[in-house]
Design an enzyme around this catalytic site. Structure first.
Site, PDB file in Angstrom:
ATOM      1  N   GLU B  49      -0.977   5.629  -3.888  1.00 47.04           N
ATOM      2  CA  GLU B  49      -1.238   7.248  -4.627  1.00 47.04           C
ATOM      3  C   GLU B  49      -3.066   7.960  -4.294  1.00 47.04           C
ATOM      4  O   GLU B  49      -4.305   7.131  -4.334  1.00 47.04           O
ATOM      5  CB  GLU B  49      -0.875   6.962  -6.629  1.00 47.04           C
ATOM      6  CG  GLU B  49      -0.249   6.790  -6.502  1.00 47.04           C
ATOM      7  CD  GLU B  49       0.257   6.233  -8.217  1.00 47.04           C
ATOM      8  OE1 GLU B  49       1.241   6.459  -8.655  1.00 47.04           O
ATOM      9  OE2 GLU B  49      -0.779   6.052  -9.044  1.00 47.04           O
ATOM     10  N   ASP B  60      -7.933   9.824 -17.866  1.00 43.97           N
ATOM     11  CA  ASP B  60      -9.240   8.625 -17.080  1.00 43.97           C
ATOM     12  C   ASP B  60     -10.337   7.865 -18.011  1.00 43.97           C
ATOM     13  O   ASP B  60     -10.744   8.908 -18.078  1.00 43.97           O
ATOM     14  CB  ASP B  60      -9.225   8.969 -16.209  1.00 43.97           C
ATOM     15  CG  ASP B  60      -7.671   9.135 -14.960  1.00 43.97           C
ATOM     16  OD1 ASP B  60      -7.093   8.673 -14.680  1.00 43.97           O
ATOM     17  OD2 ASP B  60      -7.571  10.596 -14.389  1.00 43.97           O
TER      18      ASP B  60
END
Lengths: 410, 267
Positions: B49, B60
């Site tokens: 990824e 995040d």
């Protein structure tokens, strides 16, 4: 604007906005990570159930009357009108609300929702600190834990409001990521919410964010326009010709505009922060100089660079220092139902001083943007025309900033 | 058959689970990213990824926010990332690459232009954190038309109805977010993960990768036992940060963290 252009703005049409999926035309929606969906669905379902519940409506109206001090006056600024020599200028006095700005209308509504949803903790993001203070205020009153996220730069320039929030029992977290301003505070609040979603209600301060927030905030702030409309009819026997309000995220503007959207002939002007001037790129005017994109859960006009990175913004007023705007404003812009303009820091500061001297009203620096444009616009209008300006907040919080510009330390 | 599906099928035939590391493209500098991707493969990665840095990565945690800031200091753009993947593909035609990021950079480039260039450069899948299936009605079919997979997230709070809809829009694998929180959050509960993965499998026939909260060989091994793939990000990104002046230092540490996970998962 011709009758044909306005034919679509009917009550029935407006009732379809936002759509069930939270869209205003192509704008709005729900662009968040999956964890928040359940909370957003829960909030939307609860709100749709409560908004027509007589008990909820009664409690909200009672709080607005007895705690906030509504209705706020519609004040004819006679001396300013005479000086400007154009349209009659009225101010919708949201600065006279408890806590000193329009923000509290929304925090009362959302804190009530938190109570009905059984959430013991609220969080909020804030720029100038007005929404943070309004959130801390209602949290104190309703005995909710409150944490406010504020960009580290804003913590510096709005020290007075930071202390107010602390006195009210809220925890204030200075956010040091990204550009250290409002957008970063909102990122951090979303991160907190995703982590504590079970016991926490996120009180968003402006008409942006994922659905249903733009709708909630608009509905709670629409009291401004509903009152102004009735007050204008009572004082003048007719509707105004123009409305003016400043636009950061745009909650005070949508609150004033919304009840007038179907009124053909009432022009609307949203005033963005031109900072050092649009041509310098140092501003916070996404509707004037940005393009559509996705940030903080909604599709809307944004300031982003050619790679899609969100740009740093600049405004003398912390509350307008935001690269996005509520999606309903993006829709009103594309539909050409509202006009969006900008004024610079210097023009806003000049308006701040002028209103203080001429009317004895010290406006917030955010509000001063609306005043600056209103003065320019009113001068081009006829003396039998009427303008309503949303005096969205008082300027006490900005005295340190203005004194600093004058080279005075207080 | 997509490169992701054939990779996961081949692992299944061997009785293994996929190890899926995440790094942010351009962190600590764009010219190192391809090297780091090869290092990940050499250390046991099955799928990579590759994070597309964004100025406002609101899903995040601080570790990946800082990685984005480091990458953006070098103005790492989507075009740079396509160049990196294209170059990676010259030496590696087997390991699938999934771009993970946020919608605004993609829309600014234009969805069609983005997908065209992604497919052409050798990207296999797209995971857009802030694009839920409801908003992807146009996007997901276009991804499929280019022969790529759409990876969507499932969270602990996701209802069965939504799981059904998310899996219908997904291909390759779904990404189960193991904890309520942001990337790099506190430790996950293997029992909760096992239960939720079993639930997803009972609803849809699609491999389930699990991420958020996997920090070491032990948690990787535990999650591998109850899922189809282990996604690990913040611990690697932190390793990059701690050695950001020294490419060979990053590769040593990154390699040892990932290899230990691989060994524990295969044991």
């Amino acid at each position: 604007m011709g009758a044909e252009a306005n034919a679509k703005f009917t009550e029935q049409f407006l009732s379809t906005l936002p759509s069930d999926t939270g869209h205003f035309g192509p704008y709005g929606g729900r662009f968040v990570s999956e964890t928040l969906f359940a909370a957003l669905n829960e909030l939307e379902a609860k709100y749709r159930e409560l908004k027509n519940d007589p008990e909820f409506v009664k409690e909200f109206d009672k709080d607005l009357a007895d705690y906030v001090g509504r209705p706020s006056p519609l004040y004819f600024a006679e001396r300013l009108t005479k000086e400007v020599g154009g349209a009659k200028i009225y101010f919708k006095r949201e600065d006279l609300n408890h806590t000193g700005a329009h923000k509290v209308n929304n925090t009362i509504g959302q804190a009530l929702l938190a109570k009905y949803l059984g959430k013991p903790r609220v969080i909020a993001e804030t720029g100038a600190g007005q929404h943070g203070v309004a959130s801390a205020t209602v949290a104190a009153r309703m005995n909710l834990d409150c944490k406010v996220f504020m960009g580290a730069e804003d913590v510096q320039r709005q020290a007075l409001n930071v202390y107010r929030m602390k006195l009210l029992g809220a925890e204030v977290e200075a956010v040091t990521s990204g550009t250290n301003t409002l957008k970063d505070a909102m990122n951090e609040a979303l991160r907190d919410w995703v982590t504590n979603v079970d016991n926490t209600f996120y009180i968003i301060g402006t008409c942006a964010g994922p659905h249903p927030y733009p709708m909630l905030v608009r509905d709670f702030q629409s009291i401004i326009g509903r009152e102004a409309r009735a007050q204008c009819l009572e004082k003048e026997g007719r509707l105004p010709d123009a409305l003016v309000a400043c636009v950061g995220g745009g909650s005070n503007a949508i609150g004033l505009f919304y009840p007038f959207i179907c009124d053909e002939g009432v022009e609307m002007y949203g005033v963005e922060a031109g900072g050092f001037g649009i041509e310098t790129g140092q501003h916070a005017a996404p509707l004037c100089a940005g393009q559509p994109g996705v940030l903080h859960g909604n599709r809307t006009y944004l300031m982003s660079d050619q790679n899609g990175q969100i740009q740093g913004t600049h405004s003398v007023s912390a509350g307008l220092d935001y690269p996005g705007v509520g999606p309903e404003h993006s829709w009103l812009k594309d539909e050409k139902r509202a006009n969006y303009v900008s004024v610079t820091d210097d023009e806003a500061l000049e308006a701040f001083r002028r209103l203080t001297l001429v009317e004895g009203i010290m406006p917030a620096l955010e509000t001063s943007h609306a005043i600056a444009y209103a003065i320019k616009k009113a001068a081009t209008m006829k003396s039998d025309q009427i303008m309503i300006v949303n005096l969205s907040g008082r300027g006490d919080k900005d005295i340190h900033t203005v004194a600093g510009i004058d080279g005075i330390s207080i | 058959m997509s490169r992701i599906k054939s990779t996961i099928d081949a692992l299944k035939a061997e009785g293994k689970k996929a190890l899926i590391p995440y790094i942010t493209a351009g962190d600590p500098q764009p010219s190192w990213t391809e090297d780091l991707m090869h290092c990940l493969v050499d250390s046991g990665a099955d799928i990579i990824e590759l994070g597309v840095p964004f100025s406002d990565p609101m899903a995040d945690g601080p570790v990946i926010q800082l990685a984005c800031e480091r990458a953006l200091k070098h103005n790492t753009s989507l075009s740079d990332i396509f160049d990196i993947v294209r170059s990676f593909r010259e030496k590696n035609t087997d390991t699938p690459v999934v771009l993970m990021g946020y919608l605004n950079p993609i829309e600014r480039m234009g969805v069609d232009a983005f997908l065209e260039k992604a497919a052409e450069s050798g990207v296999d899948g797209v995971l857009t954190v802030d694009l839920p299936p409801e908003e992807a009605e146009i996007f997901a079919p276009k991804v499929a038309a280019k022969g790529m997979d759409s990876v969507f997230l499932v969270a602990p709070t996701t209802t069965d109805d939504r799981i059904r809809s998310i899996c219908k829009h997904s291909s390759g694998y779904v990404y189960y977010v193991s904890v309520k929180g942001v990337t790099g959050s506190a430790a996950l509960s293997t029992d909760d993960v096992a239960q939720k993965v079993a639930n997803i499998r009972s609803i849809a026939d699609i491999p389930v990768g699990v991420g958020f909260g996997i920090t070491d060989a032990e948690s990787a091994s535990a999650v591998a036992k109850v899922s189809d793939g282990v996604i690990v990000g913040s611990v690697l990104v932190n390793t990059i940060k701690e050695n950001q002046e020294d490419l060979s230092g990053i590769k040593d540490k990154l390699g040892s963290v990932l290899s230990s996970m691989r060994q524990a998962m295969d044991a």
